[in-house]
Design a protein around this motif. Structure first.
Motif, mmCIF file in Angstrom:
data_model
loop_
_atom_site.group_PDB
_atom_site.id
_atom_site.type_symbol
_atom_site.label_atom_id
_atom_site.label_comp_id
_atom_site.label_asym_id
_atom_site.label_seq_id
_atom_site.Cartn_x
_atom_site.Cartn_y
_atom_site.Cartn_z
ATOM 1 N N LYS A 166 0.812 -1.216 0.000
ATOM 2 C CA LYS A 166 0.000 0.000 0.000
ATOM 3 C C LYS A 166 0.849 1.271 0.000
ATOM 4 O O LYS A 166 0.306 2.371 -0.135
ATOM 5 C CB LYS A 166 -0.920 0.024 1.222
ATOM 6 C CG LYS A 166 -0.179 0.241 2.555
ATOM 7 C CD LYS A 166 -1.116 0.185 3.744
ATOM 8 C CE LYS A 166 -0.374 0.448 5.054
ATOM 9 N NZ LYS A 166 -1.247 0.274 6.227
ATOM 10 N N GLY A 167 2.177 1.139 0.153
ATOM 11 C CA GLY A 167 3.047 2.296 0.313
ATOM 12 C C GLY A 167 2.769 3.424 -0.648
ATOM 13 O O GLY A 167 2.477 4.553 -0.241
ATOM 14 N N TYR A 168 2.838 3.137 -1.942
ATOM 15 C CA TYR A 168 2.576 4.156 -2.957
ATOM 16 C C TYR A 168 1.281 3.886 -3.722
ATOM 17 O O TYR A 168 1.043 4.476 -4.779
ATOM 18 C CB TYR A 168 3.748 4.242 -3.929
ATOM 19 C CG TYR A 168 4.973 4.888 -3.313
ATOM 20 C CD1 TYR A 168 4.944 6.200 -2.866
ATOM 21 C CD2 TYR A 168 6.157 4.169 -3.161
ATOM 22 C CE1 TYR A 168 6.056 6.795 -2.282
ATOM 23 C CE2 TYR A 168 7.278 4.755 -2.579
ATOM 24 C CZ TYR A 168 7.218 6.066 -2.151
ATOM 25 O OH TYR A 168 8.324 6.652 -1.574
ATOM 26 N N PHE A 169 0.456 2.996 -3.159
ATOM 27 C CA PHE A 169 -0.821 2.676 -3.799
ATOM 28 C C PHE A 169 -1.824 2.273 -2.713
ATOM 29 O O PHE A 169 -2.172 1.095 -2.571
ATOM 30 C CB PHE A 169 -0.634 1.555 -4.820
ATOM 31 C CG PHE A 169 -1.825 1.333 -5.706
ATOM 32 C CD1 PHE A 169 -2.305 2.348 -6.532
ATOM 33 C CD2 PHE A 169 -2.469 0.105 -5.724
ATOM 34 C CE1 PHE A 169 -3.413 2.138 -7.346
ATOM 35 C CE2 PHE A 169 -3.568 -0.116 -6.541
ATOM 36 C CZ PHE A 169 -4.046 0.903 -7.354
ATOM 37 N N PRO A 170 -2.316 3.246 -1.936
ATOM 38 C CA PRO A 170 -3.204 2.929 -0.813
ATOM 39 C C PRO A 170 -4.438 2.119 -1.191
ATOM 40 O O PRO A 170 -4.950 1.353 -0.371
ATOM 41 C CB PRO A 170 -3.597 4.323 -0.289
ATOM 42 C CG PRO A 170 -2.450 5.205 -0.683
ATOM 43 C CD PRO A 170 -1.980 4.681 -2.008
ATOM 44 N N TYR A 171 -4.908 2.253 -2.429
ATOM 45 C CA TYR A 171 -6.129 1.563 -2.853
ATOM 46 C C TYR A 171 -6.018 0.044 -2.722
ATOM 47 O O TYR A 171 -7.038 -0.637 -2.500
ATOM 48 C CB TYR A 171 -6.457 1.919 -4.304
ATOM 49 C CG TYR A 171 -7.678 1.208 -4.841
ATOM 50 C CD1 TYR A 171 -8.961 1.529 -4.378
ATOM 51 C CD2 TYR A 171 -7.555 0.197 -5.798
ATOM 52 C CE1 TYR A 171 -10.068 0.873 -4.862
ATOM 53 C CE2 TYR A 171 -8.673 -0.466 -6.281
ATOM 54 C CZ TYR A 171 -9.923 -0.131 -5.809
ATOM 55 O OH TYR A 171 -11.040 -0.796 -6.283
ATOM 56 N N ILE A 172 -4.816 -0.491 -2.801
ATOM 57 C CA ILE A 172 -4.648 -1.949 -2.745
ATOM 58 C C ILE A 172 -5.179 -2.517 -1.430
ATOM 59 O O ILE A 172 -5.597 -3.674 -1.359
ATOM 60 C CB ILE A 172 -3.163 -2.354 -2.960
ATOM 61 C CG1 ILE A 172 -3.049 -3.842 -3.354
ATOM 62 C CG2 ILE A 172 -2.313 -2.057 -1.736
ATOM 63 C CD1 ILE A 172 -3.532 -4.151 -4.743
ATOM 64 N N SER A 173 -5.205 -1.697 -0.370
ATOM 65 C CA SER A 173 -5.702 -2.152 0.927
ATOM 66 C C SER A 173 -7.204 -2.439 0.886
ATOM 67 O O SER A 173 -7.723 -3.188 1.723
ATOM 68 C CB SER A 173 -5.420 -1.101 2.008
ATOM 69 O OG SER A 173 -4.041 -0.947 2.200
#
Length: 269
Positions: A166-173
């Motif tokens: 999720k570091g640079y792509f919060p949506y993955i959470s």
């Protein structure tokens, strides 16, 4: 109760600032009794000595790294406990090579982190472009399967930043997968610790690794926990240690730990 930080880096990895001693001094200034030195291990399975100079240290520099930690252990004895550690990537095909190399040294602990899925860095800001949710979920499932493998390998005492996708792509959470729960079950069975890593605040996701929901699930399954700032500058050593301690208590954890001579040192919360 000892105040500790198990996850720090320094100039050898090529993307952190300061010497090992700078981090020890910062730990003293922050009131820590224990500081773990855990820079990125070399790519031991590569033929080149230093194929990725801005990611890890050179293979030829690993002896010097360990030697420097040992010297600083002696220098600061009685003032702060300096622990010799490494943050190592987990590559299934190269695991035996890494085990062989690490066995040559008297390390206090090893952090196992998954930074690559399908041969691409999880912090590559462009890796998600053009992907469908189905494709994203495939990557996420592979990520957690690799973490399961790393836990089962027996190589590591601590597993690093277990939701760093999720570091640079919060949506993955937001994409649900049962692999997260399965991964925590595996980690609990192997008695490997996970870290609460406060470096997520430095990336788009903000906050810590792992999320509150994953921490609650980890507590339910009896997963051991530790603390790591993942500091790449001395000023972040011990960052938000007290806040993490309070959240862990509120979540239901009774203890956390650090590692010395590959054995857990249990600390009450």
């Amino acid at each position: 109760m000892n105040k500790f930080d198990m996850h720090t880096h320094h100039y050898r990895c090529g993307h952190a600032k300061g010497t090992i001693e700078d981090y020890i001094k910062a730990a003293l200034d922050s009131g820590l009794q224990v500081i773990g030195i855990s820079d990125h291990s070399p790519y031991f399975a590569e033929k080149m000595d230093h194929p990725y100079p801005h990611i890890t240290m050179a293979a030829s520099g690993f002896d010097e790294y360990i030697q420097e930690i040992e010297e600083l252990k002696k220098k600061y004895k009685g003032r702060i406990d300096v622990l010799a550690g490494v943050e190592s990537d987990y590559f299934p095909k190269a695991a035996s090579t890494y085990k062989h190399e690490f066995a040559k040294y008297e390390l206090d602990y090893l952090i196992g982190s998954v930074h690559f899925v399908e041969d691409r860095n999880i912090f590559d800001k462009n890796r998600w472009e053009g992907m469908t949710e189905e494709e994203m979920l495939r990557v996420k499932n592979k990520y957690y399967y690799l973490i399961q493998q790393s836990a089962r390998s027996g190589m590591f005492d601590i597993l690093g930043h277990i939701d760093a996708l999720k570091g640079y792509f919060p949506y993955i959470s937001e994409l649900y997968t049962p692999e997260i729960e399965q991964t925590l079950k595996v980690i609990a069975e192997t008695e490997t610790a996970i870290e609460v890593n406060t470096s997520g605040k430095m990336k788009y996701c903000g906050g810590w690794y792992p999320s509150a929901g994953i921490l609650e699930m980890a507590c339910h399954y009896g997963v051991p926990v530790t603390f790591g700032s993942d500091s790449h500058v001395p000023e972040r050593v011990g960052d938000e240690w007290e806040e993490v301690r309070q959240v862990l208590k509120e979540t239901g954890f009774k203890e956390w730990r650090y590692y010395k001579e590959r054995k857990p040192v249990i600390q009450p919360l």
